[in-house]
Design a protein around this motif. Structure first.
Motif, PDB file in Angstrom:
ATOM      1  N   ALA A  62       0.835  -1.204   0.000  1.00  0.00           N
ATOM      2  CA  ALA A  62       0.000   0.000   0.000  1.00  0.00           C
ATOM      3  C   ALA A  62       0.867   1.250   0.000  1.00  0.00           C
ATOM      4  O   ALA A  62       0.565   2.233  -0.688  1.00  0.00           O
ATOM      5  CB  ALA A  62      -0.936  -0.004   1.202  1.00  0.00           C
ATOM      6  N   SER A  63       1.947   1.220   0.749  1.00  0.00           N
ATOM      7  CA  SER A  63       2.860   2.357   0.795  1.00  0.00           C
ATOM      8  C   SER A  63       3.497   2.599  -0.574  1.00  0.00           C
ATOM      9  O   SER A  63       3.606   3.742  -1.031  1.00  0.00           O
ATOM     10  CB  SER A  63       3.936   2.102   1.852  1.00  0.00           C
ATOM     11  N   GLN A  64       3.900   1.523  -1.232  1.00  0.00           N
ATOM     12  CA  GLN A  64       4.474   1.649  -2.576  1.00  0.00           C
ATOM     13  C   GLN A  64       3.423   2.172  -3.561  1.00  0.00           C
ATOM     14  O   GLN A  64       3.709   3.021  -4.398  1.00  0.00           O
ATOM     15  CB  GLN A  64       5.022   0.309  -3.057  1.00  0.00           C
ATOM     16  N   ALA A  65       2.203   1.677  -3.448  1.00  0.00           N
ATOM     17  CA  ALA A  65       1.128   2.110  -4.349  1.00  0.00           C
ATOM     18  C   ALA A  65       0.777   3.573  -4.120  1.00  0.00           C
ATOM     19  O   ALA A  65       0.416   4.285  -5.065  1.00  0.00           O
ATOM     20  CB  ALA A  65      -0.103   1.229  -4.149  1.00  0.00           C
ATOM     21  N   ALA A  66       0.902   4.052  -2.885  1.00  0.00           N
ATOM     22  CA  ALA A  66       0.566   5.447  -2.570  1.00  0.00           C
ATOM     23  C   ALA A  66       1.486   6.423  -3.291  1.00  0.00           C
ATOM     24  O   ALA A  66       1.097   7.575  -3.524  1.00  0.00           O
ATOM     25  CB  ALA A  66       0.624   5.669  -1.065  1.00  0.00           C
ATOM     26  N   SER A  67       2.673   5.955  -3.681  1.00  0.00           N
ATOM     27  CA  SER A  67       3.593   6.851  -4.391  1.00  0.00           C
ATOM     28  C   SER A  67       3.065   7.199  -5.785  1.00  0.00           C
ATOM     29  O   SER A  67       3.427   8.237  -6.337  1.00  0.00           O
ATOM     30  CB  SER A  67       4.994   6.241  -4.475  1.00  0.00           C
ATOM     31  N   THR A  68       2.206   6.364  -6.352  1.00  0.00           N
ATOM     32  CA  THR A  68       1.609   6.658  -7.656  1.00  0.00           C
ATOM     33  C   THR A  68       0.111   6.945  -7.567  1.00  0.00           C
ATOM     34  O   THR A  68      -0.478   7.442  -8.512  1.00  0.00           O
ATOM     35  CB  THR A  68       1.832   5.496  -8.655  1.00  0.00           C
ATOM     36  N   ARG A  69      -0.498   6.595  -6.445  1.00  0.00           N
ATOM     37  CA  ARG A  69      -1.928   6.850  -6.201  1.00  0.00           C
ATOM     38  C   ARG A  69      -2.061   7.669  -4.924  1.00  0.00           C
ATOM     39  O   ARG A  69      -2.179   7.112  -3.832  1.00  0.00           O
ATOM     40  CB  ARG A  69      -2.694   5.537  -6.025  1.00  0.00           C
ATOM     41  N   GLU A  73      -2.751   7.643   0.194  1.00  0.00           N
ATOM     42  CA  GLU A  73      -1.920   8.168   1.285  1.00  0.00           C
ATOM     43  C   GLU A  73      -2.738   8.362   2.549  1.00  0.00           C
ATOM     44  O   GLU A  73      -3.836   8.909   2.523  1.00  0.00           O
ATOM     45  CB  GLU A  73      -1.282   9.491   0.872  1.00  0.00           C
ATOM     46  N   GLY A  74      -2.204   7.857   3.654  1.00  0.00           N
ATOM     47  CA  GLY A  74      -2.841   8.033   4.956  1.00  0.00           C
ATOM     48  C   GLY A  74      -4.043   7.143   5.217  1.00  0.00           C
ATOM     49  O   GLY A  74      -4.651   7.229   6.276  1.00  0.00           O
ATOM     50  N   LYS A  75      -4.395   6.300   4.258  1.00  0.00           N
ATOM     51  CA  LYS A  75      -5.540   5.404   4.466  1.00  0.00           C
ATOM     52  C   LYS A  75      -5.076   4.150   5.201  1.00  0.00           C
ATOM     53  O   LYS A  75      -4.018   3.609   4.914  1.00  0.00           O
ATOM     54  CB  LYS A  75      -6.170   5.021   3.135  1.00  0.00           C
ATOM     55  N   PRO A  76      -5.886   3.678   6.146  1.00  0.00           N
ATOM     56  CA  PRO A  76      -5.525   2.456   6.882  1.00  0.00           C
ATOM     57  C   PRO A  76      -5.817   1.219   6.035  1.00  0.00           C
ATOM     58  O   PRO A  76      -6.955   0.781   5.934  1.00  0.00           O
ATOM     59  CB  PRO A  76      -6.431   2.515   8.114  1.00  0.00           C
ATOM     60  N   ILE A  77      -4.801   0.665   5.403  1.00  0.00           N
ATOM     61  CA  ILE A  77      -4.986  -0.493   4.531  1.00  0.00           C
ATOM     62  C   ILE A  77      -4.348  -1.703   5.202  1.00  0.00           C
ATOM     63  O   ILE A  77      -3.189  -1.666   5.594  1.00  0.00           O
ATOM     64  CB  ILE A  77      -4.389  -0.243   3.137  1.00  0.00           C
TER      65      ILE A  77
END
Length: 153
Positions: A62-69, A73-77
């Motif tokens: 999720a952290s890696q995906a947040a860099s492009t989405r 960011e900041g969502k509890p996944i």
């Protein structure tokens, strides 16, 4: 597929064909027979992946995906969020709680009910399905009491 889950409970769950292919490939890659009683998913020490290990993997992805989405960011996944999301998707699709209970492996439907708390849209559709009138005259006005609102319905 037979899954051995939390509380040492086994459950059989249907899985899509594309996932069967991926799991078959993973078994082959790891040198495991189809019915071999060894874990499919393992951690860094080649032992059964724990729920903490699974959570770590999901959060890292999720952290890696947040860099492009940026919306991530900041969502509890977490795996638990996936589980809850599946329960809600099934419920919104009209699947009954007993079926969702079987999917999630809950011992009691009351536990599933907590997962699948109805949202406002589901409540609205339920009223429509039940044929409950959407009479606009029954509106709550700021100075009304609940009893006045109920009397107007």
């Amino acid at each position: 597929m037979l899954l051995h889950g939390k509380g040492r409970r086994d459950r059989v769950v249907p899985i899509p064909k594309d996932l069967v292919r991926s799991l078959t490939d993973l078994l082959s890659e790891r040198g495991l027979a189809n019915h071999e009683p060894r874990p499919i998913f393992v951690g860094v020490h080649n032992e059964r992946l724990t729920r903490f290990g699974a959570t770590h993997i999901v959060r890292r992805a999720a952290s890696q995906a947040a860099s492009t989405r940026s919306s991530l960011e900041g969502k509890p996944i977490s795996p638990h969020i996936f589980r809850h999301s599946l329960a809600m998707k099934l419920l919104r699709s009209g699947v009954n709680l007993l079926t969702i209970q079987a999917w999630l492996g809950h011992a009691q439907v009351a536990i599933t009910h907590r997962y699948a708390a109805a949202d406002v849209e589901m409540m609205r559709r339920g009223l429509e399905k039940a044929g409950v009138s959407g009479d606009r005259s029954a509106r709550f006005r700021p100075n009304d009491t609940i009893l006045q609102l109920l009397a107007s319905i």
